[in-house]
Design a protein around this motif. Structure first.
Motif, PDB file in Angstrom:
ATOM      1  N   SER A 120      11.445  35.666-107.938  1.00 43.54           N
ATOM      2  CA  SER A 120       9.885  35.618-107.509  1.00 43.54           C
ATOM      3  C   SER A 120       9.818  36.489-106.079  1.00 43.54           C
ATOM      4  CB  SER A 120       9.677  34.121-106.999  1.00 43.54           C
ATOM      5  OG  SER A 120       9.519  33.580-108.455  1.00 43.54           O
ATOM      6  N   MET A 121      10.858  36.155-105.139  1.00 46.44           N
ATOM      7  CA  MET A 121      10.948  36.960-103.884  1.00 46.44           C
ATOM      8  C   MET A 121      10.935  38.486-103.945  1.00 46.44           C
ATOM      9  SD  MET A 121      13.831  34.484-101.943  1.00 46.44           S
ATOM     10  CE  MET A 121      13.856  35.424-100.454  1.00 46.44           C
ATOM     11  N   CYS A 122      11.566  38.746-104.982  1.00 43.96           N
ATOM     12  CA  CYS A 122      11.678  40.229-105.169  1.00 43.96           C
ATOM     13  C   CYS A 122      10.365  40.946-105.796  1.00 43.96           C
ATOM     14  CB  CYS A 122      12.995  40.692-106.374  1.00 43.96           C
ATOM     15  SG  CYS A 122      14.364  40.389-105.505  1.00 43.96           S
ATOM     16  N   VAL A 123       9.942  40.380-106.841  1.00 40.87           N
ATOM     17  CA  VAL A 123       8.681  40.773-107.475  1.00 40.87           C
ATOM     18  C   VAL A 123       7.331  40.679-106.519  1.00 40.87           C
ATOM     19  CG1 VAL A 123       6.803  39.961-109.416  1.00 40.87           C
ATOM     20  CG2 VAL A 123       9.326  40.179-110.061  1.00 40.87           C
ATOM     21  N   THR A 124       7.428  39.591-105.834  1.00 41.49           N
ATOM     22  CA  THR A 124       6.185  39.646-104.732  1.00 41.49           C
ATOM     23  C   THR A 124       6.334  40.740-103.955  1.00 41.49           C
ATOM     24  OG1 THR A 124       7.136  37.647-103.776  1.00 41.49           O
ATOM     25  CG2 THR A 124       5.732  37.149-105.581  1.00 41.49           C
ATOM     26  N   ALA A 125       7.458  40.801-103.317  1.00 35.91           N
ATOM     27  CA  ALA A 125       7.774  42.013-102.383  1.00 35.91           C
ATOM     28  C   ALA A 125       7.542  43.288-102.934  1.00 35.91           C
ATOM     29  CB  ALA A 125       9.381  41.799-101.731  1.00 35.91           C
ATOM     30  N   ALA A 126       7.968  43.633-104.214  1.00 36.15           N
ATOM     31  CA  ALA A 126       7.470  44.927-104.603  1.00 36.15           C
ATOM     32  C   ALA A 126       6.273  44.890-104.827  1.00 36.15           C
ATOM     33  CB  ALA A 126       8.488  44.827-105.846  1.00 36.15           C
ATOM     34  N   LEU A 127       5.378  44.157-105.299  1.00 37.26           N
ATOM     35  CA  LEU A 127       4.058  44.049-105.609  1.00 37.26           C
ATOM     36  C   LEU A 127       3.224  44.167-104.211  1.00 37.26           C
ATOM     37  CD1 LEU A 127       3.601  41.778-108.625  1.00 37.26           C
ATOM     38  CD2 LEU A 127       3.656  44.322-108.500  1.00 37.26           C
ATOM     39  N   ALA A 128       3.591  43.512-103.021  1.00 35.93           N
ATOM     40  CA  ALA A 128       2.951  43.563-101.777  1.00 35.93           C
ATOM     41  C   ALA A 128       3.123  44.716-101.079  1.00 35.93           C
ATOM     42  CB  ALA A 128       3.418  42.255-101.098  1.00 35.93           C
ATOM     43  N   ALA A 129       4.217  45.174-101.327  1.00 36.55           N
ATOM     44  CA  ALA A 129       4.365  46.731-100.551  1.00 36.55           C
ATOM     45  C   ALA A 129       4.244  47.883-101.366  1.00 36.55           C
ATOM     46  CB  ALA A 129       6.044  46.757-100.260  1.00 36.55           C
ATOM     47  N   ALA A 130       4.066  47.584-102.726  1.00 32.50           N
ATOM     48  CA  ALA A 130       3.598  48.860-103.478  1.00 32.50           C
ATOM     49  C   ALA A 130       2.341  49.498-103.001  1.00 32.50           C
ATOM     50  CB  ALA A 130       3.572  48.456-104.998  1.00 32.50           C
ATOM     51  N   PRO A 131       1.285  48.975-102.736  1.00 35.68           N
ATOM     52  CA  PRO A 131       0.093  49.987-102.300  1.00 35.68           C
ATOM     53  C   PRO A 131       0.502  50.683-101.047  1.00 35.68           C
ATOM     54  CG  PRO A 131      -0.643  47.793-102.788  1.00 35.68           C
ATOM     55  CD  PRO A 131       0.969  47.504-102.887  1.00 35.68           C
ATOM     56  N   VAL A 132       1.138  50.152-100.121  1.00 30.95           N
ATOM     57  CA  VAL A 132       1.668  51.014 -98.837  1.00 30.95           C
ATOM     58  C   VAL A 132       2.557  51.883 -99.052  1.00 30.95           C
ATOM     59  CG1 VAL A 132       0.263  49.488 -97.491  1.00 30.95           C
ATOM     60  CG2 VAL A 132       2.807  49.172 -97.867  1.00 30.95           C
TER      61      VAL A 132
END
Length: 134
Positions: A120-132
Motif C-alpha cells: 500500500s505504501m508503494c502503490v500510493t506513493a507511485a500513484l501520488a507521484a505519477a502526475p508530477v
C-alpha cells in the motif's frame, strides 16, 4: 523506482517482511537523487516526518506496524516529499486507507488475520507521484 516498488511489494506479500537490504539502499538512492536534482531539503523533510510517524506507530503497536515498514517510510517519505507537500500528504494518508480496505476484503474471504502494509505504501506513493513525474 518502479522496479524497487515491485520487488518490495512481492517480497512483503510473499515473505511478510521488508528486509534492510531492500529498504535501506532504496531510501539512500531516493535521497541521493533528490539531493542531486535540487529537492534534497523537501525529500529529507518528507523522509524524517514519515519515519517519525511510522516509528511512533511501531513503538505503540509493534504487532500492527513492522520495523520494515518504518524503514520503508524513509524512502517513501523522501520520494513523495521531493515532489511537494500535497504529494506527500496524499501518499501518507492513502496508504493506511488502502491497507485497511485490503484487510477488510481479505478478512471477508479468508482466515488470514493480517495483510502487509508495504504494498500500500508503494502503490500510493507511485500513484501520488505519477502526475508530477511525467
Amino acid at each position: 523506482m518502479l522496479v524497487w516498488f515491485v520487488v518490495l511489494c512481492w517480497y512483503d506479500v510473499t515473505q511478510r517482511r521488508l528486509p534492510n537490504w531492500l529498504t535501506v539502499p532504496g531510501a539512500v538512492a531516493v535521497l541521493a537523487w533528490a539531493a542531486a536534482t535540487g529537492h534534497g531539503v523537501p525529500a529529507f523533510a518528507g523522509a524524517a516526518t514519515l519515519f517519525a510517524i511510522y516509528l511512533a506507530l511501531h513503538l505503540i503497536a509493534p504487532a500492527a506496524m513492522g520495523a520494515g515498514d518504518v524503514k520503508l517510510a524513509i524512502g517513501i517519505g523522501a520520494l513523495t516529499g521531493a515532489f511537494g507537500v500535497d504529494v506527500w500528504v496524499l501518499a501518507a494518508l492513502a496508504a493506511p486507507l488502502v491497507t485497511a480496505a485490503w484487510a477488510i476484503v481479505v478478512k471477508l474471504g479468508s482466515a488470514v488475520r493480517t495483510v502487509p502494509h508495504g504494498p500500500s505504501m508503494c502503490v500510493t506513493a507511485a500513484l501520488a507521484a505519477a502526475p508530477v513525474m511525467v
